[in-house]
Design a protein around this motif. Structure first.
Motif, mmCIF file in Angstrom:
data_model
loop_
_atom_site.group_PDB
_atom_site.id
_atom_site.type_symbol
_atom_site.label_atom_id
_atom_site.label_comp_id
_atom_site.label_asym_id
_atom_site.label_seq_id
_atom_site.Cartn_x
_atom_site.Cartn_y
_atom_site.Cartn_z
ATOM 1 N N ARG A 1 0.843 -1.199 0.000
ATOM 2 C CA ARG A 1 0.000 0.000 0.000
ATOM 3 C C ARG A 1 0.879 1.249 0.000
ATOM 4 N N LYS A 2 0.447 2.260 -0.725
ATOM 5 C CA LYS A 2 1.123 3.553 -0.702
ATOM 6 C C LYS A 2 0.084 4.643 -0.520
ATOM 7 N N LYS A 3 0.349 5.547 0.412
ATOM 8 C CA LYS A 3 -0.561 6.675 0.608
ATOM 9 C C LYS A 3 -0.419 7.655 -0.550
ATOM 10 N N GLY A 4 -1.507 8.335 -0.845
ATOM 11 C CA GLY A 4 -1.437 9.394 -1.843
ATOM 12 C C GLY A 4 -0.629 10.562 -1.316
ATOM 13 N N ALA A 5 0.040 11.279 -2.201
ATOM 14 C CA ALA A 5 0.839 12.431 -1.788
ATOM 15 C C ALA A 5 -0.052 13.529 -1.238
ATOM 16 N N MET A 6 0.430 14.219 -0.228
ATOM 17 C CA MET A 6 -0.304 15.341 0.345
ATOM 18 C C MET A 6 0.043 16.612 -0.420
ATOM 19 N N PRO A 7 -0.914 17.517 -0.601
ATOM 20 C CA PRO A 7 -0.586 18.799 -1.224
ATOM 21 C C PRO A 7 0.360 19.592 -0.338
ATOM 22 N N THR A 8 1.171 20.428 -0.954
ATOM 23 C CA THR A 8 2.112 21.251 -0.191
ATOM 24 C C THR A 8 1.389 22.462 0.374
ATOM 25 N N VAL A 9 1.452 22.616 1.690
ATOM 26 C CA VAL A 9 0.813 23.743 2.361
ATOM 27 C C VAL A 9 1.829 24.413 3.270
ATOM 28 N N THR A 10 2.063 25.677 3.054
ATOM 29 C CA THR A 10 3.000 26.440 3.879
ATOM 30 C C THR A 10 2.232 27.507 4.640
ATOM 31 N N ALA B 1 3.999 28.455 32.425
ATOM 32 C CA ALA B 1 4.766 29.345 33.316
ATOM 33 C C ALA B 1 6.163 28.788 33.581
ATOM 34 N N LYS B 2 6.254 27.469 33.783
ATOM 35 C CA LYS B 2 7.559 26.865 34.098
ATOM 36 C C LYS B 2 8.566 27.054 32.972
ATOM 37 N N ASP B 3 8.060 27.263 31.745
ATOM 38 C CA ASP B 3 8.932 27.504 30.582
ATOM 39 C C ASP B 3 9.058 28.990 30.269
ATOM 40 N N GLY B 4 8.767 29.832 31.226
ATOM 41 C CA GLY B 4 8.848 31.269 30.994
ATOM 42 C C GLY B 4 7.728 31.778 30.115
ATOM 43 N N GLY B 5 6.596 31.057 30.094
ATOM 44 C CA GLY B 5 5.452 31.461 29.276
ATOM 45 C C GLY B 5 5.577 31.074 27.817
ATOM 46 N N ASP B 6 6.623 30.295 27.474
ATOM 47 C CA ASP B 6 6.890 29.948 26.061
ATOM 48 C C ASP B 6 5.786 29.049 25.514
ATOM 49 N N LEU B 7 5.192 29.461 24.401
ATOM 50 C CA LEU B 7 4.109 28.717 23.762
ATOM 51 C C LEU B 7 4.572 27.896 22.571
ATOM 52 N N GLY B 8 5.863 27.992 22.241
ATOM 53 C CA GLY B 8 6.369 27.263 21.090
ATOM 54 C C GLY B 8 5.888 27.868 19.779
ATOM 55 N N TRP B 9 6.163 27.175 18.689
ATOM 56 C CA TRP B 9 5.737 27.638 17.365
ATOM 57 C C TRP B 9 4.275 27.296 17.166
ATOM 58 N N ALA B 10 3.497 28.262 16.736
ATOM 59 C CA ALA B 10 2.046 28.070 16.588
ATOM 60 C C ALA B 10 1.622 28.362 15.156
ATOM 61 N N GLU C 1 7.950 31.014 7.978
ATOM 62 C CA GLU C 1 7.068 30.258 7.089
ATOM 63 C C GLU C 1 7.468 28.789 7.197
ATOM 64 N N GLN C 2 6.480 27.919 7.350
ATOM 65 C CA GLN C 2 6.791 26.522 7.608
ATOM 66 C C GLN C 2 5.812 25.601 6.888
ATOM 67 N N PRO C 3 6.320 24.557 6.167
ATOM 68 C CA PRO C 3 5.406 23.565 5.580
ATOM 69 C C PRO C 3 4.687 22.796 6.691
ATOM 70 N N LEU C 4 3.446 22.450 6.453
ATOM 71 C CA LEU C 4 2.668 21.708 7.439
ATOM 72 C C LEU C 4 2.910 20.210 7.306
ATOM 73 N N SER C 5 2.955 19.536 8.429
ATOM 74 C CA SER C 5 3.026 18.070 8.428
ATOM 75 C C SER C 5 1.669 17.502 8.001
#
Length: 522
Positions: free
Chosen positions: A365-374, A427-436, A477-481
């Motif tokens: 089985r092979k999954k279909g390719a996903m469209p590129t989304v940035t 709070a323990k991470d200095g309020g860091d929310l990471g990349w959103a 700018e980041q491609p989506l998984s």
């Protein structure tokens, strides 16, 4: 101003409504990021972990803007949502109406004696209110170069929308929904920002210069937010997006990008032919032979050898029965259905077709390719203070303002202040929310965050979780998984369905209201 202020106000009002509908497409504030929990008020949304530690509060599932093929489709979804929202909440413009709906703009015609044109649950809509709405509608149609309908048609359309809105406002009040002062101030600050104005004071001056009452503008804005909250509560539970909906949407996006999105599968087959006009006894004997081959295949015997022994296909099984790797839509629907739940190596039960009896094995089985989304991503941190009473809010506001003054002056570090004061799981991470991703935060949070320059600290703002300070650290700018793309697709589809469901809901609200039309006095 480079663009007409009232035109921008129209855009803002529609955007407000869209943001409200978009907020339904995912729940709560901060979803889990680098160990933070999801905080999601809607039970229909993604799972929220139950832990004793404070939750990270401001995120929701990824949604909203994306580049690539999804962008165009997203725009369509937002347009549909805007259209639905605009039905019930006419945009603020140069003829902004106050709570009563009266126009703030002077009329060129002599003012007529006022009278009641309709009662909505015993609450009147007056002729002057209606004329103000009609004038505003005419102005907006003119700005958009849309042909003006006949006067009687326009009057009926505007009155119908007015009645629908009035019924919804009444329902919101019955449900106890309110708009607090801080939320209204934030919305007004957002209008100023979207109009490239440095402050709300500058917005007020611009409004007055165009003959718009600030008081009426704020009343109209407050009403729009109230209706937005009502729709959030009423429409979200009606909308469901299935995995099949998402799969179909992603295939459509891939086709638009020219990407092969259809999954591929390689099947091996044993065929026991059933000649035409076979007697029941002959068919039964052939079925026994097929059952025997199927039993041996499921027991783990080499399928290729079994195909050579049993199969009556074109190659008599000499190729091991393999049909080749191909898109699933190139196989007979019967084969796809029979193997859809099997993993690689799985063998079907005996399948009957017009040609005879089949035993199928999934080779690959092979999954279909996903469209590129940035998408544009933002790395931010925040401080959250909880408030449970007006006195709590006053002290929390003062504390956040003091923290902002100290951070801006270089006297304090934002991360240290977050560790010391924030009531959020981050709070323990200095309020860091990471990349959103876009849409990952609730609208009231994200709207302020998106207006900040890198390194800038916001003014205190209110969300449904409390009071925040936000600082933007980086943007990229980041491609989506694949996982994020599915989450994005889910939210796009949710917005579409909410726009459709809103129309049904609005008609139901209108239908439950008692409406009495009045004739003009003779």
């Amino acid at each position: 101003m480079s663009d007409s202020l009232q035109r921008k106000l129209v855009r803002h009002a529609v955007a407000l409504a869209v943001a409200g509908l978009a907020s339904l497409s995912a729940s709560g504030a901060l979803a889990q990021s680098t160990g933070n929990q999801a905080s999601k008020p809607a039970p229909t949304q993604a799972k929220a972990k139950t832990a004793a530690k404070p939750k990270a509060q401001a995120r929701k599932a990824p949604a909203r803007k994306a580049t690539g093929a999804s962008t165009a489709d997203k725009a369509k979804a937002a347009g549909a949502a805007a259209g639905a929202a605009a039905v019930a909440a006419p945009a603020a413009s140069a003829t902004v109406t106050g709570t009563s709906g009266a126009s703030a703009a002077p009329s060129a015609k002599p003012r007529q004696a006022d009278y009641i044109v309709a009662l909505v649950n015993s609450e009147p809509i007056t002729n002057n209110e209606l004329r103000a709405r009609i004038a505003r509608a005419q102005q907006q149609l003119s700005q958009r170069n849309v042909a003006m309908p006949p006067e009687d048609v326009l009057r009926k359309q505007v009155l119908d929308l007015f009645i629908s809105e009035r019924a919804q406002v009444q329902l919101a009040k019955e449900m106890g929904l309110q708009v607090d002062q801080l939320t209204l101030d934030q919305a007004e600050a957002s209008v100023a920002q979207q109009n490239d104005l440095p402050s709300t004071q500058a917005l007020h001056r611009a409004l007055r210069a165009e003959g718009i009452s600030v008081q009426d503008f704020r009343a109209d804005l407050q009403r729009q937010i109230l209706l937005q909250r009502l729709r959030e509560r009423a429409v979200e539970a009606r909308v469901k997006v299935t995995d099949n909906d998402i799969d179909r949407f992603l295939r459509e996006q891939a086709v638009q990008q020219g990407v092969q999105s259809v999954p591929e599968v390689n099947l091996a087959m044993i065929l026991i032919r059933v000649p035409e006009n076979s007697s029941p006894a002959e068919v039964a004997k052939l079925r026994e032979r097929a059952d025997e081959a199927d039993k041996r295949a499921k027991a783990g015997e080499d399928f290729a050898k079994l195909a050579a022994e049993y199969s009556q296909s074109t190659n008599q099984g000499r190729d091991g029965g393999e049909l080749g790797l191909r898109p699933v839509d190139k196989y007979p629907a019967l084969f796809v259905s029979a193997t859809s739940r099997l993993g690689v190596g799985g063998v079907t039960d005996v399948v009957r077709s017009d040609a005879g009896f089949h035993i199928l094995k999934v080779i690959e089985r092979k999954k279909g390719a996903m469209p590129t989304v940035t998408v544009p991503q933002t790395h931010a941190r925040h401080i959250l203070l909880n408030v449970s009473s007006p006195s709590d809010e006053a002290s929390a506001l003062e504390r956040l303002r003091d923290i902002k003054r100290r951070v801006d002056a270089g006297q304090a570090d934002f991360a240290d202040m977050a560790r010391q004061y924030s009531k959020d799981g981050s709070a323990k991470d200095g309020g860091d929310l990471g990349w959103a991703n876009p849409g990952q935060f609730v609208p009231e949070f994200e709207q302020v965050m998106n207006g900040l320059a890198q390194g800038q600290v916001s003014e205190p703002l209110r969300s449904r979780f409390g009071l925040h300070l936000i600082q933007v650290l980086e943007r990229r700018e980041q491609p989506l998984s694949e996982t994020d793309q599915r989450a994005l697709a889910r939210n796009i589809l949710r917005e579409r369905k909410m726009a459709e469901e809103y129309d049904v809901w609005a008609q139901e609200v209108r239908g439950r209201a008692f409406v009495e039309m009045r004739e003009a006095p003779q």
